[in-house]
Design an enzyme around this catalytic site. Structure first.
Site, PDB file in Angstrom:
ATOM      1  N   VAL A  11       0.933  -1.252  -0.041  1.00  0.00           N
ATOM      2  CA  VAL A  11      -0.015  -0.006  -0.052  1.00  0.00           C
ATOM      3  C   VAL A  11       0.872   1.188   0.026  1.00  0.00           C
ATOM      4  O   VAL A  11       0.525   2.213  -0.739  1.00  0.00           O
ATOM      5  CB  VAL A  11      -0.975   0.086   1.220  1.00  0.00           C
ATOM      6  CG1 VAL A  11      -1.733   1.310   1.453  1.00  0.00           C
ATOM      7  CG2 VAL A  11      -2.014  -1.205   1.135  1.00  0.00           C
ATOM      8  N   THR A 121      -5.095  -0.790   6.900  1.00  0.00           N
ATOM      9  CA  THR A 121      -6.516  -1.265   7.189  1.00  0.00           C
ATOM     10  C   THR A 121      -6.531  -1.638   8.645  1.00  0.00           C
ATOM     11  O   THR A 121      -5.472  -2.452   9.055  1.00  0.00           O
ATOM     12  CB  THR A 121      -6.524  -2.673   6.508  1.00  0.00           C
ATOM     13  OG1 THR A 121      -6.730  -2.386   5.000  1.00  0.00           O
ATOM     14  CG2 THR A 121      -8.129  -3.141   7.001  1.00  0.00           C
ATOM     15  N   GLU A 158      -7.486   2.169   1.992  1.00  0.00           N
ATOM     16  CA  GLU A 158      -7.065   2.232   0.507  1.00  0.00           C
ATOM     17  C   GLU A 158      -8.309   0.922   0.017  1.00  0.00           C
ATOM     18  O   GLU A 158      -8.601   0.376   0.602  1.00  0.00           O
ATOM     19  CB  GLU A 158      -5.786   1.656   0.345  1.00  0.00           C
ATOM     20  CG  GLU A 158      -5.224   0.386   1.361  1.00  0.00           C
ATOM     21  CD  GLU A 158      -5.557  -0.892   0.658  1.00  0.00           C
ATOM     22  OE1 GLU A 158      -5.944  -0.898  -0.574  1.00  0.00           O
ATOM     23  OE2 GLU A 158      -5.515  -2.128   1.287  1.00  0.00           O
ATOM     24  N   PHE A 159      -8.450   1.128  -1.346  1.00  0.00           N
ATOM     25  CA  PHE A 159      -9.304  -0.050  -2.162  1.00  0.00           C
ATOM     26  C   PHE A 159      -8.501  -0.366  -3.376  1.00  0.00           C
ATOM     27  O   PHE A 159      -9.034  -0.445  -4.551  1.00  0.00           O
ATOM     28  CB  PHE A 159     -10.680   0.813  -2.491  1.00  0.00           C
ATOM     29  CG  PHE A 159     -11.421   1.200  -1.116  1.00  0.00           C
ATOM     30  CD1 PHE A 159     -12.056   0.087  -0.522  1.00  0.00           C
ATOM     31  CD2 PHE A 159     -11.292   2.231  -0.792  1.00  0.00           C
ATOM     32  CE1 PHE A 159     -12.835   0.418   0.562  1.00  0.00           C
ATOM     33  CE2 PHE A 159     -11.978   2.808   0.376  1.00  0.00           C
ATOM     34  CZ  PHE A 159     -12.754   1.895   1.008  1.00  0.00           C
ATOM     35  N   LEU A 160      -7.213  -0.814  -3.160  1.00  0.00           N
ATOM     36  CA  LEU A 160      -6.519  -1.165  -4.230  1.00  0.00           C
ATOM     37  C   LEU A 160      -6.424  -2.597  -4.365  1.00  0.00           C
ATOM     38  O   LEU A 160      -6.352  -3.408  -3.561  1.00  0.00           O
ATOM     39  CB  LEU A 160      -5.031  -0.739  -3.847  1.00  0.00           C
ATOM     40  CG  LEU A 160      -4.760   0.519  -3.535  1.00  0.00           C
ATOM     41  CD1 LEU A 160      -3.022   0.807  -3.085  1.00  0.00           C
ATOM     42  CD2 LEU A 160      -4.998   1.587  -4.508  1.00  0.00           C
ATOM     43  N   PHE A 263     -16.662 -10.638  -8.703  1.00  0.00           N
ATOM     44  CA  PHE A 263     -16.424 -11.659  -7.601  1.00  0.00           C
ATOM     45  C   PHE A 263     -17.339 -12.556  -7.464  1.00  0.00           C
ATOM     46  O   PHE A 263     -17.779 -13.084  -6.336  1.00  0.00           O
ATOM     47  CB  PHE A 263     -16.149 -10.735  -6.331  1.00  0.00           C
ATOM     48  CG  PHE A 263     -15.052  -9.867  -6.042  1.00  0.00           C
ATOM     49  CD1 PHE A 263     -14.051 -10.325  -5.706  1.00  0.00           C
ATOM     50  CD2 PHE A 263     -15.140  -8.800  -6.771  1.00  0.00           C
ATOM     51  CE1 PHE A 263     -12.775  -9.484  -5.514  1.00  0.00           C
ATOM     52  CE2 PHE A 263     -13.980  -8.087  -6.742  1.00  0.00           C
ATOM     53  CZ  PHE A 263     -13.029  -8.352  -6.165  1.00  0.00           C
ATOM     54  N   CYS A 274      -5.537  -9.291   2.219  1.00  0.00           N
ATOM     55  CA  CYS A 274      -6.633  -8.567   2.750  1.00  0.00           C
ATOM     56  C   CYS A 274      -7.777  -9.354   3.167  1.00  0.00           C
ATOM     57  O   CYS A 274      -8.028  -9.384   4.192  1.00  0.00           O
ATOM     58  CB  CYS A 274      -7.104  -7.485   1.506  1.00  0.00           C
ATOM     59  SG  CYS A 274      -5.901  -6.333   0.977  1.00  0.00           S
ATOM     60  N   LYS A 277      -7.598 -11.560   6.131  1.00  0.00           N
ATOM     61  CA  LYS A 277      -7.155 -11.109   7.536  1.00  0.00           C
ATOM     62  C   LYS A 277      -8.210 -10.184   7.761  1.00  0.00           C
ATOM     63  O   LYS A 277      -8.524 -10.052   9.105  1.00  0.00           O
ATOM     64  CB  LYS A 277      -5.875 -10.141   7.322  1.00  0.00           C
ATOM     65  CG  LYS A 277      -5.548  -9.413   8.422  1.00  0.00           C
ATOM     66  CD  LYS A 277      -4.201  -8.488   7.919  1.00  0.00           C
ATOM     67  CE  LYS A 277      -4.233  -7.587   6.706  1.00  0.00           C
ATOM     68  NZ  LYS A 277      -4.998  -6.429   7.154  1.00  0.00           N
ATOM     69  N   ARG A 342       0.713 -14.739   0.007  1.00  0.00           N
ATOM     70  CA  ARG A 342       0.219 -14.947   1.557  1.00  0.00           C
ATOM     71  C   ARG A 342      -1.377 -15.363   1.112  1.00  0.00           C
ATOM     72  O   ARG A 342      -2.301 -15.326   0.445  1.00  0.00           O
ATOM     73  CB  ARG A 342      -0.196 -13.603   2.097  1.00  0.00           C
ATOM     74  CG  ARG A 342       1.231 -12.817   2.599  1.00  0.00           C
ATOM     75  CD  ARG A 342       0.975 -11.553   2.763  1.00  0.00           C
ATOM     76  NE  ARG A 342       0.995 -10.579   1.605  1.00  0.00           N
ATOM     77  CZ  ARG A 342       0.921  -8.979   1.836  1.00  0.00           C
ATOM     78  NH1 ARG A 342       1.158  -8.645   3.092  1.00  0.00           N
ATOM     79  NH2 ARG A 342       0.787  -8.482   0.658  1.00  0.00           N
TER      80      ARG A 342
END
Length: 468
Positions: A11, A121, A158-160, A263, A274, A277, A342
């Site tokens: 990020v 986050t 953030e929304f990456l 999605f 993301c 977690k 991850r």
């Protein structure tokens, strides 16, 4: 504007590079000297399309620098972005030690009004904790309440999407900004409004709200996306039982504008830094506040079990003992266009194959180095299994003499392979597709035994019995 980015992870690096690209003077701080050395030598420690070029360009124009000097970083930026990691703690909650240490350093060295931006986050209430830590550091300097050392803590999640982060930052669909409704908060909001003005020229993308709502928005967004994925995976498993085709179902429900197509792809589960977690952290937050979020508990359980679905399909063909079998693996990263391993489903699938005695030859276009590092840790106490895992330089190199191909990541280069060559290389023409890249009928016509997620098995048209 003078901007400081604390943390050069995914990020932080994307945020800093993109803000420098539009003309800001950006100072990127990291306490990891190895990362800073890589960046100062012209390298980039993560794979993200377009990022290396932006960093090279902004460095050449003197708009971005990388350092381990904490004091200099605090003195540089009027706006201090905290973009450090928030890994899950043992109980699933977000570990805020790095966020709070960054806040403490800002309080130790700040020399004027600062806008402190939580870009990491973080759970609801983190801004309040950051504010308290900065005040403690100012009190230690006998500066608490000083008009010259005012600050405001802003939430700017953030929304990456990994693999498309540069485009997401430069062309955001929304910018969420949470600030306090006091003098310092209003000043911070004006500074942030000025910073993001280049992204709002065509139309206003910024959503202004209170700090806690902004913090909550990030978790709620990721939880919703994770829920859609797990819903479709649950439906795909039922489709297997009732003989339906989940791809036809996806098109049928996605055409409803209230649902849409995003999605809704069935597969071997989500991974990355993301969704796993953030779902865990939101479940933990609910627990701490005396509430259960049963949907998210189920989302997490479904996703965990989904990573075993392809293994069960492999067992249905070859049996539970895979000793002497070799499997070709295409795709290791949790999604295409990244080297992020991850929570990648490949880790579970490969570990399961090795545990059953199989040998594995694996390929990924960009994640091989990271995969070697990750599996050396995952299999550190299993030397026998580690010896049966090899990484190769091309997707074709995985195939020779393998009992089957297993597809785990939907890289573009896997979508139209040379099936004739594949059949000549494999012991038998068998594909286990965890991403539903191919059409069952087309595979049957090519004489390939094709096992996908939630798609009917079509008997392939050769005399060879791949199930033997």
């Amino acid at each position: 504007m003078k901007i400081t980015i604390i943390g050069t992870g995914y990020v932080g690096l994307v945020t800093g590079a993109c803000l420098a690209e539009i003309g800001n003077d950006v100072f990127c701080l990291d306490v990891d000297a190895r990362k800073i050395d890589i960046l100062n030598s012209g390298g980039v420690p993560i794979h993200e399309p377009g990022l290396r070029e932006i960093i090279a360009r902004t460095r050449a124009h003197g708009r971005i620098r990388f350092s381990t000097d904490v004091k200099a970083s605090v003195e540089h930026g009027d706006i201090q972005f905290i973009a450090v990691g928030t890994p899950p703690d043992e109980d699933g909650s977000a570990d805020l030690q790095y966020v709070l240490e960054a806040a403490r350093n800002i309080g130790r060295y700040m020399n004027g009004f600062k806008v402190i931006v939580d870009k990491s986050t973080v759970p609801v209430g983190t801004a309040q904790r950051v504010r308290a830590v900065v005040n403690e550091a100012l009190e230690a300097r006998h500066l608490a309440g000083s008009a010259a050392h005012r600050f405001s803590v802003v939430s700017n999640p953030e929304f990456l999407k990994e693999g498309a982060a540069v485009d997401d930052f430069m062309r955001p669909d929304r910018i969420v900004l949470g600030s306090d409704d006091d003098d310092a908060g209003r000043l911070a909001r004006e500074k942030m409004k000025r910073l993001y003005a280049p992204f709002n020229r065509n139309h206003e993308r910024t959503l202004y709200m209170d700090v806690r709502s902004a913090e909550f928005t990030k978790y709620a967004a990721n939880a919703m996306l994770a829920t859609r994925i797990s819903f479709m995976n649950e439906m795909s498993n039922l489709a297997d039982r009732v003989g339906a085709d989940i791809e036809a179902v996806r098109r049928g429900i996605g055409s409803d504008p209230r649902i849409g197509y995003h999605f809704l792809y069935a597969g071997v589960g989500y991974g990355g830094s993301c969704f796993p977690k953030d779902v865990q952290a939101l479940v933990r937050t609910a627990d701490e506040n005396g509430q259960r979020v049963r949907i998210l508990e189920a989302v997490e359980k479904v996703n965990d079990e989904q990573k075993e679905v392809l293994v069960r399909k492999i067992e249905s063909v070859f049996g539970g003992d895979l000793t002497g079998r070799t499997f070709a693996i295409w795709g290791l990263s949790f999604k295409p266009n990244t080297d992020d391993m991850r929570e990648a489903p490949s880790r579970r699938v490969i570990a399961a194959l090795l545990a059953r005695g199989a040998a594995v030859r694996a390929y990924d276009p960009v994640a091989l180095d990271e995969a070697r590092r990750v599996f050396s840790l995952d299999l550190a106490d299993q030397p026998g299994a580690r010896a049966r895992l090899s990484f190769v330089a091309s997707q074709d190199d995985t195939l020779a003499g393998a009992d089957a191909l297993v597809v785990l990541t939907e890289w573009k280069e896997f979508k139209s392979p040379d099936f004739a060559q594949m059949k000549s290389e494999l012991k038998a023409p068998v594909i286990f597709d965890g991403r539903n890249l191919y059409e069952p009928e087309a595979m049957a016509e090519l004489g390939i035994a094709y096992h996908a997620i939630g798609r009917p098995y079509v008997q392939y048209h050769t005399a060879t019995d791949a199930n033997a």
